[in-house]
Design a protein around this motif. Structure first.
Motif, PDB file in Angstrom:
ATOM      1  N   GLN A 166      37.748  25.022 -54.758  1.00 14.40           N
ATOM      2  CA  GLN A 166      36.614  26.338 -55.741  1.00 14.40           C
ATOM      3  C   GLN A 166      35.573  26.707 -53.764  1.00 14.40           C
ATOM      4  O   GLN A 166      35.513  25.627 -53.580  1.00 14.40           O
ATOM      5  N   ILE A 167      35.452  27.908 -54.017  1.00 14.39           N
ATOM      6  CA  ILE A 167      33.978  27.671 -53.032  1.00 14.39           C
ATOM      7  C   ILE A 167      33.586  28.381 -53.342  1.00 14.39           C
ATOM      8  O   ILE A 167      33.336  29.523 -53.393  1.00 14.39           O
ATOM      9  N   GLN A 168      32.289  27.936 -52.974  1.00 14.79           N
ATOM     10  CA  GLN A 168      31.545  28.534 -53.437  1.00 14.79           C
ATOM     11  C   GLN A 168      30.333  28.631 -51.998  1.00 14.79           C
ATOM     12  O   GLN A 168      29.861  27.880 -51.157  1.00 14.79           O
ATOM     13  N   ILE A 169      29.190  29.919 -52.150  1.00 18.67           N
ATOM     14  CA  ILE A 169      29.030  30.962 -50.799  1.00 18.67           C
ATOM     15  C   ILE A 169      28.014  30.471 -50.724  1.00 18.67           C
ATOM     16  O   ILE A 169      27.178  31.717 -51.693  1.00 18.67           O
ATOM     17  N   VAL A 170      27.117  29.603 -50.360  1.00 14.48           N
ATOM     18  CA  VAL A 170      25.170  29.949 -49.569  1.00 14.48           C
ATOM     19  C   VAL A 170      24.362  31.109 -49.930  1.00 14.48           C
ATOM     20  O   VAL A 170      23.797  31.627 -50.774  1.00 14.48           O
ATOM     21  N   ASN A 171      25.467  31.455 -48.562  1.00 17.14           N
ATOM     22  CA  ASN A 171      24.612  33.203 -47.870  1.00 17.14           C
ATOM     23  C   ASN A 171      25.680  34.204 -48.416  1.00 17.14           C
ATOM     24  O   ASN A 171      26.287  34.440 -46.839  1.00 17.14           O
ATOM     25  N   PRO A 172      26.288  34.630 -49.160  1.00 18.62           N
ATOM     26  CA  PRO A 172      27.602  35.160 -49.341  1.00 18.62           C
ATOM     27  C   PRO A 172      27.140  36.815 -48.811  1.00 18.62           C
ATOM     28  O   PRO A 172      26.538  37.359 -48.756  1.00 18.62           O
ATOM     29  N   ILE A 173      28.556  36.583 -47.129  1.00 23.37           N
ATOM     30  CA  ILE A 173      27.979  37.818 -46.943  1.00 23.37           C
ATOM     31  C   ILE A 173      29.962  38.678 -47.186  1.00 23.37           C
ATOM     32  O   ILE A 173      30.502  37.600 -46.825  1.00 23.37           O
ATOM     33  N   SER A 174      29.941  39.656 -47.280  1.00 26.12           N
ATOM     34  CA  SER A 174      31.339  39.726 -46.963  1.00 26.12           C
ATOM     35  C   SER A 174      31.814  41.362 -46.705  1.00 26.12           C
ATOM     36  O   SER A 174      32.612  41.971 -46.378  1.00 26.12           O
ATOM     37  N   HIS A 175      30.870  41.267 -45.339  1.00 26.78           N
ATOM     38  CA  HIS A 175      31.159  42.510 -44.758  1.00 26.78           C
ATOM     39  C   HIS A 175      30.814  41.845 -42.651  1.00 26.78           C
ATOM     40  O   HIS A 175      29.930  41.460 -42.889  1.00 26.78           O
ATOM     41  N   LEU A 176      31.760  42.176 -42.653  1.00 28.62           N
ATOM     42  CA  LEU A 176      31.941  41.682 -40.876  1.00 28.62           C
ATOM     43  C   LEU A 176      32.072  43.522 -39.903  1.00 28.62           C
ATOM     44  O   LEU A 176      32.654  44.263 -39.608  1.00 28.62           O
ATOM     45  N   PRO A 177      30.838  43.557 -39.351  1.00 30.36           N
ATOM     46  CA  PRO A 177      30.889  44.542 -38.720  1.00 30.36           C
ATOM     47  C   PRO A 177      31.698  45.202 -37.033  1.00 30.36           C
ATOM     48  O   PRO A 177      32.488  44.329 -37.055  1.00 30.36           O
ATOM     49  N   ARG A 178      32.187  46.175 -37.314  1.00 24.30           N
ATOM     50  CA  ARG A 178      33.296  46.255 -35.674  1.00 24.30           C
ATOM     51  C   ARG A 178      32.594  45.207 -34.121  1.00 24.30           C
ATOM     52  O   ARG A 178      30.731  45.486 -34.331  1.00 24.30           O
TER      53      ARG A 178
END
Ligand code: SF4
Ligand code: SF4
Length: 465
Positions: free
Chosen positions: A405-417
């Motif tokens: 399982q994955i647990q992201i400490v600082n969830p970022i789901s957007h990568l800017p161009r």
């Protein structure tokens, strides 16, 4: 490499002027026709390529200022520099191999300098001032109104075309969108860009109106390297000495033995770099093949076989190549050509296999596994994702192992161009599922249902008993 023949004058050059201005006779012939097809096709490609977009990226762009390149619509950022440098290395090896086998064909047939000079600027000159002898007469003749008007017209057209080339050049460097802004928005908002357009316009004008063949014969480093790139097995444009000599005008009722060269000097008149190929292979020869066409036409007229000037090795031109040497040369050409194809294939594969997102997944420094009260074991990682495209990307992380399982400490789901994201994450597994101390794990970056990057790492934990 020197294939010597009896000397002859470069008679298309005036003797007294400081620089020997080359008046090249208008070329004509089969090879020139092929050259026009190749040259104009390349020009079309050159003018269209920066305007074509693939996935919203320019087909070709070489933005050295921002270190951003677009090749076939694939964006290469500074992070891809290794691919780019490797690509450059491949191109250099290709140039060395290609030149060793085929001589300077690139210069005469595909180099933008030659194409612009011979197929655009010189043709305009022929149209306005006439063929080489008329141009020479005009330049050496008295200053008249007609002469002035011809010169004004020619240089005005030259400046106009140089302006177009300057815009094209900038389209390759900064991209079409940035160029359009410079052209369409007020000048004071783009003073630098506006000045660049005019600076390059005058550089191109100066090159094509005055510098001309000196670019190929003295300035271009590739041209200067010919001495080391060519060897006795290289095929270059050469005069068949053993067939042509002793040269001389046709004399009726003469029993004196003559070679096939009738010393008409047409091969010299058509040469855009002003050399006499009968003096042997010279660094100034750009393999444009104009002299081959000119001599073939002469041979036709006097009922002699064509290719007194043609593509020959040194031994061939001297009539000394043996069958074994010829076979060796052909084998070398085939081997080098195969290497060239393989190298180009590798470069193509590197470009097309490149991913849109780069991921660097590293175990957190100094960390080890940790047990949790819920019966799981965790490893801590740091992850950097780099978006190499010109589009924003929304993504999720997925493990290809169902037990992880994955647990992201600082969830970022957007990568800017063209941006990046730095994350810390735990990989979590049930203690009971651990089979070995070190397991290989793959993490996928998934966007719009597609895996766009896969990263490998290891998961450490004591195996369950
Ligand atoms: S064009 Fe051919 S025949 Fe005429 S001078 Fe040149 S090599 Fe000799
Ligand atoms: S010698 Fe022939 S091939 Fe070489 S530059 Fe002159 S015309 Fe072109």
């Amino acid at each position: 490499m020197e294939v010597a023949a009896k000397g002859s004058e470069n008679i298309n050059q005036p003797e007294k002027s400081k620089r020997k201005w080359v008046y090249a006779k208008k070329p004509a012939g089969k090879l020139y026709n092929y050259r026009q097809v190749v040259g104009y096709s390349l020009l079309l490609f050159l003018f269209v390529a920066p305007f074509v977009k693939i996935n919203d990226n320019p087909f070709l762009m070489f933005n050295i200022i921002e270190r951003k390149f677009s090749i076939f619509g694939n964006i290469f950022l500074p992070q891809d520099m290794h691919i780019f440098l490797f690509g450059m290395l491949i191109i250099m090896v290709c140039i060395v191999l290609f030149t060793a086998v085929y001589g300077r064909v690139w210069c005469g047939w595909t180099c933008p300098q030659t194409i612009f000079m011979e197929l655009i600027f010189r043709r305009i000159e022929y149209l306005i001032e006439g063929d080489w002898n008329k141009q020479k007469k005009l330049n050496e003749g008295p200053d008249t109104d007609a002469k002035a008007w011809r010169k004004i017209l020619k240089h005005a057209v030259f400046i106009l075309i140089s302006f177009l080339i300057s815009n094209l050049f900038l389209a390759y460097i900064i991209g079409v969108d940035a160029l359009l802004k410079i052209i369409t928005e007020p000048v004071d908002q783009h003073l630098g860009g506006f000045a660049s357009i005019w600076a390059f316009t005058f550089v191109f004008y100066f090159v094509f109106a005055y510098v001309r063949e000196i670019v190929c014969t003295r300035i271009c480093p590739y041209g200067r390297l010919q001495g080391v790139l060519l060897d006795e097995n290289s095929v270059t444009v050469a005069y068949h000495v053993s067939r042509g000599e002793p040269r001389g005008k046709i004399r009726k009722n003469s029993d004196e033995f003559r070679g096939d060269c009738i010393d008409c000097n047409l091969c010299v008149h058509v040469c855009p770099t002003g050399i006499d190929i009968r003096k042997g292979t010279q660094l100034e020869c750009v393999s444009c093949t104009a002299c081959i066409d000119a001599c073939d036409a002469v041979m036709d007229k006097i009922n002699k076989p064509k290719r007194l000037i043609g593509f020959y090795t040194q031994a061939e031109a001297e009539g000394k190549e043996t069958v074994v040497e010829g076979k060796k040369r052909n084998t070398r050409a085939i081997v080098y050509s195969c290497i060239l194809l393989v190298l180009m294939g590798i470069f193509g594969a590197m470009i097309f296999s490149r991913t849109d997102v780069d991921g660097r997944l590293l175990r957190a420094k100094g960390s080890t596994y940790q047990f949790r009260d819920d019966g799981t074991v965790t490893n801590l990682y740091s992850l950097e994702l780099i978006n190499k495209t010109t589009k924003d990307i929304d993504y999720v992380l997925e493990s290809d192992d169902k037990n992880i399982q994955i647990q992201i400490v600082n969830p970022i789901s957007h990568l800017p161009r063209e941006g990046n994201a730095k994350l810390s994450l735990f990989l979590i597994a049930k203690k009971s599922s651990i089979k070995e101390y070190k397991s290989n794990i793959k993490l996928n970056v998934v966007a719009e249902g597609k895996v766009i990057e896969t990263m490998k790492t290891t998961f450490i934990a004591p195996p369950s008993k």
